[in-house]
Write a protein that holds these residues in place. Structure first.
Motif, PDB file in Angstrom:
ATOM      1  N   LEU A 110      11.786  30.177 -23.695  1.00  0.00           N
ATOM      2  CA  LEU A 110      11.911  29.013 -22.821  1.00  0.00           C
ATOM      3  C   LEU A 110      10.538  28.444 -22.461  1.00  0.00           C
ATOM      4  N   GLU A 111       9.596  29.330 -22.187  1.00  0.00           N
ATOM      5  CA  GLU A 111       8.257  28.888 -21.805  1.00  0.00           C
ATOM      6  C   GLU A 111       7.566  28.158 -22.951  1.00  0.00           C
ATOM      7  N   GLU A 112       7.693  28.702 -24.160  1.00  0.00           N
ATOM      8  CA  GLU A 112       7.022  28.063 -25.292  1.00  0.00           C
ATOM      9  C   GLU A 112       7.671  26.718 -25.631  1.00  0.00           C
ATOM     10  N   ARG A 113       8.953  26.604 -25.404  1.00  0.00           N
ATOM     11  CA  ARG A 113       9.607  25.317 -25.605  1.00  0.00           C
ATOM     12  C   ARG A 113       9.019  24.273 -24.658  1.00  0.00           C
ATOM     13  N   ASP A 114       8.786  24.669 -23.400  1.00  0.00           N
ATOM     14  CA  ASP A 114       8.178  23.753 -22.434  1.00  0.00           C
ATOM     15  C   ASP A 114       6.732  23.444 -22.798  1.00  0.00           C
ATOM     16  N   LEU A 115       6.004  24.441 -23.290  1.00  0.00           N
ATOM     17  CA  LEU A 115       4.599  24.230 -23.645  1.00  0.00           C
ATOM     18  C   LEU A 115       4.459  23.297 -24.844  1.00  0.00           C
ATOM     19  N   VAL A 116       5.368  23.404 -25.798  1.00  0.00           N
ATOM     20  CA  VAL A 116       5.355  22.481 -26.939  1.00  0.00           C
ATOM     21  C   VAL A 116       5.632  21.065 -26.453  1.00  0.00           C
ATOM     22  N   ALA A 117       6.596  20.927 -25.527  1.00  0.00           N
ATOM     23  CA  ALA A 117       6.898  19.598 -24.990  1.00  0.00           C
ATOM     24  C   ALA A 117       5.727  19.038 -24.200  1.00  0.00           C
ATOM     25  N   MET A 118       4.947  19.915 -23.550  1.00  0.00           N
ATOM     26  CA  MET A 118       3.844  19.477 -22.715  1.00  0.00           C
ATOM     27  C   MET A 118       2.578  19.178 -23.516  1.00  0.00           C
ATOM     28  N   PHE A 119       2.268  20.065 -24.485  1.00  0.00           N
ATOM     29  CA  PHE A 119       0.997  19.958 -25.194  1.00  0.00           C
ATOM     30  C   PHE A 119       1.140  19.586 -26.670  1.00  0.00           C
ATOM     31  N   GLY A 120       2.361  19.531 -27.175  1.00  0.00           N
ATOM     32  CA  GLY A 120       2.625  19.046 -28.520  1.00  0.00           C
ATOM     33  C   GLY A 120       1.951  19.838 -29.623  1.00  0.00           C
ATOM     34  N   SER A 121       1.302  19.136 -30.540  1.00  0.00           N
ATOM     35  CA  SER A 121       0.727  19.773 -31.726  1.00  0.00           C
ATOM     36  C   SER A 121      -0.381  20.760 -31.380  1.00  0.00           C
ATOM     37  N   GLU A 122      -1.038  20.548 -30.245  1.00  0.00           N
ATOM     38  CA  GLU A 122      -2.093  21.476 -29.827  1.00  0.00           C
ATOM     39  C   GLU A 122      -1.525  22.889 -29.629  1.00  0.00           C
ATOM     40  N   TYR A 123      -0.359  22.975 -28.978  1.00  0.00           N
ATOM     41  CA  TYR A 123       0.242  24.294 -28.773  1.00  0.00           C
ATOM     42  C   TYR A 123       0.874  24.818 -30.064  1.00  0.00           C
TER      43      TYR A 123
END
Length: 256
Positions: free
Chosen positions: A228-241
């Motif tokens: 769940l956390e990584e899904r949010d981080l991808v949505a927040m930081f996109g290609s960087e994450y």
């Protein structure tokens, strides 16, 4: 700031509101820190009056059901309030400055409930009797807790637990947007905090059935939390994450 008889009512109210938020955030942090320290004793069995293996024993079935409910309460609160949808809903009714403090406070209260009502399941699964080996395992457990605490400071401990937000709000400034950074252990693994918890939960010289239940369920929850956390981080930081996730292991270097 002068708030004498001629001060505008709005200025006084603004200061009072910001001071209240600051006190609220400080109290939430103190409760969290006490809860964290108690967790060390609760899992390791040292110092605190109630541990994972002490208390009035119920039937195995009752203990299992009660303990699963307690861990579920924490999991639902911890994951639900961490999602962006809840954060947006919260800020419709309260200041964004206290959102993180509220999350931390309710997580702490759900853990306090767990400590209080946890039902021991005393059947021994393993017991390391060799003093040296038992000491090494115990030391590894405490190392896990140190990894958890150290890792929080790597990514801004006080922001993670809501203090930065309320102090910034009290000073009348707008908090800076969260930046993606990978200091220290985060260059080796993506989730050192979760790794520390896993080590702390499993490294014990005597594993009871109750402790095993606690360690197994919390470990399973950690993997759900990572997803769940990584899904949010991808949505927040996109290609960087995404690039970071491709290069750096999840919990153990070279694995996942």
């Amino acid at each position: 700031m002068h708030t004498g008889p001629n001060a505008a009512p709005g200025a006084v109210a603004s200061l009072a509101t910001r001071l209240l938020a600051l006190c609220y955030g400080g109290l939430a942090y103190l409760i969290f820190f006490g809860t964290f320290l108690y967790a060390v004793g609760f899992v390791s069995g040292y110092v605190v009056p109630k541990t994972v293996d002490t208390g009035s024993a119920s039937s195995p079935t009752t203990a299992l059901l009660v303990n699963l409910v307690l861990m579920s309460i924490f999991a639902v609160q911890h994951s639900g309030m961490a999602r962006q949808g809840f954060k947006k809903l919260f800020t419709r009714f309260a200041s964004p400055a206290i959102e993180r403090s509220t999350y931390v406070l309710l997580a702490s209260l759900s853990l306090i409930l767990l400590y209080w009502q946890w039902q021991p399941m005393p059947m021994v699964v393993w017991n390391i009797e060799a003093p040296v080996l038992a000491g090494v395992v115990t030391a590894c457990g405490f190392l896990g807790w140190l990894i958890v605490l150290y890792s929080t400071f790597l990514i801004s401990h006080f922001e993670l637990f809501g203090l930065t937000q309320v102090v910034t709000h009290f000073a009348g400034r707008v908090a800076e947007p969260m930046k993606f950074k990978t200091p220290g252990l985060y260059r080796l693994i993506r989730h050192p905090i979760y790794l520390g918890f896993i080590i702390a939960f499993w490294c014990t010289p005597m594993m009871t059935l109750g402790h095993l239940l606690f360690a197994a369920v919390t470990t399973a929850y950690i993997f759900v939390g990572i997803y769940l956390e990584e899904r949010d981080l991808v949505a927040m930081f996109g290609s960087e994450y995404r690039r970071y996730r491709e290069k750096v292991a999840m919990l153990v270097p070279g694995i996942f």
